[in-house]
Design a protein around this motif. Structure first.
Motif, PDB file in Angstrom:
ATOM      1  N   VAL A 111      -9.097  13.502   3.668  1.00 29.50           N
ATOM      2  CA  VAL A 111      -8.286  13.701   2.458  1.00 29.50           C
ATOM      3  C   VAL A 111      -7.266  12.575   2.309  1.00 29.50           C
ATOM      4  CG1 VAL A 111      -6.557  15.201   1.376  1.00 29.50           C
ATOM      5  CG2 VAL A 111      -8.643  16.191   2.339  1.00 29.50           C
ATOM      6  N   ALA A 112      -6.588  12.222   3.391  1.00 26.39           N
ATOM      7  CA  ALA A 112      -5.584  11.154   3.327  1.00 26.39           C
ATOM      8  C   ALA A 112      -6.229   9.821   2.956  1.00 26.39           C
ATOM      9  CB  ALA A 112      -4.851  11.045   4.659  1.00 26.39           C
ATOM     10  N   ASP A 124      -6.084  15.809 -12.032  1.00 27.00           N
ATOM     11  CA  ASP A 124      -6.474  14.578 -11.342  1.00 27.00           C
ATOM     12  C   ASP A 124      -5.925  14.433  -9.924  1.00 27.00           C
ATOM     13  OD1 ASP A 124      -8.077  13.791 -13.473  1.00 27.00           O
ATOM     14  OD2 ASP A 124      -6.420  12.738 -14.455  1.00 27.00           O
ATOM     15  N   LYS A 125      -5.332  15.482  -9.382  1.00 24.05           N
ATOM     16  CA  LYS A 125      -4.996  15.461  -7.956  1.00 24.05           C
ATOM     17  C   LYS A 125      -6.268  15.710  -7.155  1.00 24.05           C
ATOM     18  CE  LYS A 125      -0.278  17.259  -8.393  1.00 24.05           C
ATOM     19  NZ  LYS A 125       0.356  15.965  -8.178  1.00 24.05           N
ATOM     20  N   LEU A 126      -6.221  15.398  -5.878  1.00 26.92           N
ATOM     21  CA  LEU A 126      -7.328  15.717  -4.989  1.00 26.92           C
ATOM     22  C   LEU A 126      -7.128  17.114  -4.423  1.00 26.92           C
ATOM     23  CD1 LEU A 126      -7.645  12.388  -2.988  1.00 26.92           C
ATOM     24  CD2 LEU A 126      -8.938  13.100  -5.010  1.00 26.92           C
ATOM     25  N   ALA A 127      -8.213  17.764  -4.060  1.00 22.86           N
ATOM     26  CA  ALA A 127      -8.158  19.090  -3.439  1.00 22.86           C
ATOM     27  C   ALA A 127      -9.221  19.163  -2.349  1.00 22.86           C
ATOM     28  CB  ALA A 127      -8.401  20.183  -4.477  1.00 22.86           C
ATOM     29  N   MET A 172       0.849  -1.179   0.000  1.00 18.58           N
ATOM     30  CA  MET A 172       0.000   0.000   0.000  1.00 18.58           C
ATOM     31  C   MET A 172       0.894   1.240   0.000  1.00 18.58           C
ATOM     32  SD  MET A 172      -3.177   1.131   2.494  1.00 18.58           S
ATOM     33  CE  MET A 172      -2.813  -0.114   3.646  1.00 18.58           C
ATOM     34  N   THR A 173       0.617   2.170  -0.894  1.00 14.97           N
ATOM     35  CA  THR A 173       1.427   3.373  -0.983  1.00 14.97           C
ATOM     36  C   THR A 173       0.998   4.393   0.065  1.00 14.97           C
ATOM     37  OG1 THR A 173      -0.062   4.346  -2.608  1.00 14.97           O
ATOM     38  CG2 THR A 173       1.786   3.063  -3.463  1.00 14.97           C
ATOM     39  N   THR A 174       1.954   5.211   0.445  1.00 14.46           N
ATOM     40  CA  THR A 174       1.684   6.286   1.397  1.00 14.46           C
ATOM     41  C   THR A 174       1.280   7.531   0.628  1.00 14.46           C
ATOM     42  OG1 THR A 174       3.302   5.396   2.945  1.00 14.46           O
ATOM     43  CG2 THR A 174       2.669   7.701   3.232  1.00 14.46           C
ATOM     44  N   ARG A 196      -5.578   7.627  -0.479  1.00 16.99           N
ATOM     45  CA  ARG A 196      -5.185   6.214  -0.471  1.00 16.99           C
ATOM     46  C   ARG A 196      -6.119   5.401  -1.379  1.00 16.99           C
ATOM     47  NH1 ARG A 196      -4.278   5.672   4.456  1.00 16.99           N
ATOM     48  NH2 ARG A 196      -2.043   5.576   4.297  1.00 16.99           N
ATOM     49  N   THR A 197      -7.413   5.687  -1.315  1.00 11.01           N
ATOM     50  CA  THR A 197      -8.386   4.980  -2.152  1.00 11.01           C
ATOM     51  C   THR A 197      -8.127   5.252  -3.630  1.00 11.01           C
ATOM     52  OG1 THR A 197     -10.057   5.065  -0.414  1.00 11.01           O
ATOM     53  CG2 THR A 197     -10.852   4.727  -2.666  1.00 11.01           C
ATOM     54  N   PHE A 198      -7.868   6.509  -3.962  1.00 14.06           N
ATOM     55  CA  PHE A 198      -7.578   6.866  -5.365  1.00 14.06           C
ATOM     56  C   PHE A 198      -6.318   6.181  -5.847  1.00 14.06           C
ATOM     57  CE2 PHE A 198     -11.052   9.588  -5.405  1.00 14.06           C
ATOM     58  CZ  PHE A 198     -11.125  10.359  -6.564  1.00 14.06           C
ATOM     59  N   ALA A 199      -5.273   6.149  -5.019  1.00 18.79           N
ATOM     60  CA  ALA A 199      -4.021   5.500  -5.410  1.00 18.79           C
ATOM     61  C   ALA A 199      -4.218   4.014  -5.642  1.00 18.79           C
ATOM     62  CB  ALA A 199      -2.953   5.728  -4.340  1.00 18.79           C
ATOM     63  N   ALA A 200      -5.022   3.358  -4.799  1.00 19.02           N
ATOM     64  CA  ALA A 200      -5.299   1.941  -4.958  1.00 19.02           C
ATOM     65  C   ALA A 200      -6.057   1.684  -6.259  1.00 19.02           C
ATOM     66  CB  ALA A 200      -6.092   1.409  -3.770  1.00 19.02           C
ATOM     67  N   GLY A 201      -6.993   2.582  -6.591  1.00 21.76           N
ATOM     68  CA  GLY A 201      -7.741   2.446  -7.834  1.00 21.76           C
ATOM     69  C   GLY A 201      -6.851   2.591  -9.062  1.00 21.76           C
TER      70      GLY A 201
END
Length: 194
Positions: free
Chosen positions: A180-181, A90-93, A1-3, A185-190
């Motif tokens: 946000v964190a 596509d970053k989160l804000a 899992m990425t940080t 994490r959910t977006f990175a996993a997707g």
């Protein structure tokens, strides 16, 4: 899992918004993110690069005269260099703000942040809380005591320093950081699964 990497780009005129920025940082770090606090009124080239490398950017500013501070507006205009290259696409804000009155037109500041994020093609993370302090059994110590949905709104009396930031508003900002964190994490996993 990425940080996930979360950066908080903020301006604080009298220290109240800095207290909230630190609370967002603490919440995001508690949720396992690597977090950077970046003061936009003295931003360096290295800090611009941190923003570019972040999974999520949380915007923060006091609300002055119904909008974000002048220093934050200068930062927002400077982000146009990132807009031209789609650096934040596509970053989160997300966002947070503080004012001296309960309303203070803080909603406009949060909308300004949302528009900035939208122009960059970022995905907005809302507060994800029901309003607190909205019934006779509720308390001003509830999370989201001011009832904002798009981001964290705080109120500090103008004759008090940073120590006067309401504890419920600090806790609400911490909640935003955790949300946000977790979303990052959910977006990175997707993305990894795609």
């Amino acid at each position: 899992m990425t940080t996930p990497v979360v950066s908080i780009a903020y301006h604080s005129g009298y220290g109240h918004t800095a207290v909230l920025a630190e609370a967002v940082r603490d919440g995001a770090a508690d949720a396992g993110a690597t977090v950077h606090l970046i003061k936009v009124d003295g931003i360096t080239d290295a800090e611009w690069q941190l923003l570019d490398a972040s999974d999520a950017i949380v915007f923060g500013s006091p609300t002055y005269m119904g909008t974000a501070s002048g220093a934050f507006h200068q930062f927002a205009e400077a982000t146009s260099k990132r807009w031209f290259t789609d650096a934040w696409l596509d970053k989160l804000a997300a966002g947070f703000t503080n004012s001296g009155s309960k309303s203070g037109d803080k909603g406009h500041t949060l909308q300004f942040f949302q528009t900035l994020a939208g122009q960059h093609g970022m995905t907005w993370v809302n507060l994800g809380l029901k309003p607190g302090w909205n019934s006779s059994e509720a308390s001003e110590n509830d999370l989201n005591r001011l009832g904002f949905f798009s981001g964290a709104g705080a109120q500090t009396p103008t004759d008090q320093g940073p120590e006067g930031v309401h504890k419920a508003d600090v806790a609400t900002a911490e909640h935003l950081g955790r949300r946000v964190a977790a979303t990052a994490r959910t977006f990175a996993a997707g993305r990894a699964a795609a």
